[in-house]
Design a protein around this motif. Structure first.
Motif, PDB file in Angstrom:
ATOM      1  N   CYS A 102       5.962  -5.890  -3.140  1.00 41.07           N
ATOM      2  CA  CYS A 102       5.121  -7.037  -3.493  1.00 41.07           C
ATOM      3  C   CYS A 102       5.797  -8.352  -3.114  1.00 41.07           C
ATOM      4  N   ARG A 104      -0.120  -1.380 -12.411  1.00 44.95           N
ATOM      5  CA  ARG A 104      -1.264  -1.370 -11.486  1.00 44.95           C
ATOM      6  C   ARG A 104      -1.954  -2.718 -11.324  1.00 44.95           C
ATOM      7  N   ALA A 105      -2.193  -3.434 -12.386  1.00 48.38           N
ATOM      8  CA  ALA A 105      -2.908  -4.715 -12.270  1.00 48.38           C
ATOM      9  C   ALA A 105      -2.101  -5.714 -11.449  1.00 48.38           C
ATOM     10  N   GLN A 155      -2.237  -4.628  -7.818  1.00 47.11           N
ATOM     11  CA  GLN A 155      -3.555  -4.930  -7.244  1.00 47.11           C
ATOM     12  C   GLN A 155      -3.699  -6.413  -6.936  1.00 47.11           C
ATOM     13  N   ASP A 156      -3.186  -7.257  -7.807  1.00 48.84           N
ATOM     14  CA  ASP A 156      -3.228  -8.700  -7.546  1.00 48.84           C
ATOM     15  C   ASP A 156      -2.439  -9.042  -6.283  1.00 48.84           C
ATOM     16  N   SER A 198       2.901   1.657  -3.297  1.00 48.98           N
ATOM     17  CA  SER A 198       2.096   1.939  -4.493  1.00 48.98           C
ATOM     18  C   SER A 198       1.511   3.345  -4.425  1.00 48.98           C
ATOM     19  N   ALA A 258      -1.693  -6.978  -3.777  1.00 52.95           N
ATOM     20  CA  ALA A 258      -2.390  -6.392  -2.633  1.00 52.95           C
ATOM     21  C   ALA A 258      -3.571  -7.269  -2.215  1.00 52.95           C
ATOM     22  N   ARG A 259      -4.298  -7.770  -3.176  1.00 55.46           N
ATOM     23  CA  ARG A 259      -5.432  -8.647  -2.893  1.00 55.46           C
ATOM     24  C   ARG A 259      -4.940  -9.941  -2.226  1.00 55.46           C
ATOM     25  N   ARG A 312       0.822  -1.212   0.000  1.00 56.82           N
ATOM     26  CA  ARG A 312       0.000   0.000   0.000  1.00 56.82           C
ATOM     27  C   ARG A 312       0.855   1.261   0.000  1.00 56.82           C
TER      28      ARG A 312
END
Length: 174
Positions: free
Chosen positions: A107, A58-59, A62-63, A40, A65-66, A37
């Motif tokens: 990440c 970004r994608a 987001q993956d 990013s 982070a999820r 978080r």
């Protein structure tokens, strides 16, 4: 232009030592989620400003982070981690490269919790070079990096989970 350092800050700074102590009280899920978080929020805009034609991170972010939020296994995002690391290695602009390295390292904290601290050294460089330019004296950069780490510590203090079960307990080797 002087040769820029890829990372800013030092592991022996008191603020960095405080970060290590606090990270040691948090779970892998919390540590990875926080690192993803914060980097990013700071580094995606820097990367996009300095590499407007570069790949979209970004994608993949987001993956990751999820995955952190759901407590998923790092293997679930291995292709994204590989892609982010490859983008960071390929980047030529030093500011965009620092930003991409910060994001990739954050990440990767899903696999290696020490990345939650390591990403901050790259993020400090990305934000500092973006804000101050790339021709300042080293002392100016170090002062800015220390302020960056102070903000990161305050952010972690705000997001830390009290008495979290299963803390990471890392041997920081520094």
């Amino acid at each position: 232009m002087p040769k820029l350092r890829k990372m800013l800050g030092r592991a022996d700074m008191p603020v960095c030592l405080a970060l290590m102590r606090l990270l040691d009280t948090q779970s892998r899920r919390t540590v990875a989620g926080w690192a993803i978080r914060i980097t990013s929020e700071i580094c995606l805009p820097v990367y996009e400003a300095h590499s407007p034609q570069g790949p979209d991170l970004r994608a993949d972010v987001q993956d990751c982070a999820r995955c952190a939020a759901e407590g998923g296994r790092p293997a679930a995002v291995k292709p994204q981690l590989r892609a982010l690391a490859q983008i960071a290695r390929a980047e030529k602009d030093p500011v965009a490269q620092a930003a991409a390295r910060a994001i990739a390292t954050a990440c990767a904290a899903l696999q290696t919790p020490t990345g939650a601290l390591g990403c901050l050294f790259y993020a400090a460089a990305a934000e500092t070079y973006h804000t101050l330019g790339t021709s300042q004296p080293a002392a100016v950069y170090e002062q800015a990096a220390e302020k960056f780490f102070e903000r990161a510590l305050a952010d972690l203090q705000d997001h830390a989970v009290p008495d979290e079960p299963d803390p990471i307990r890392v041997n920081w080797n520094c």
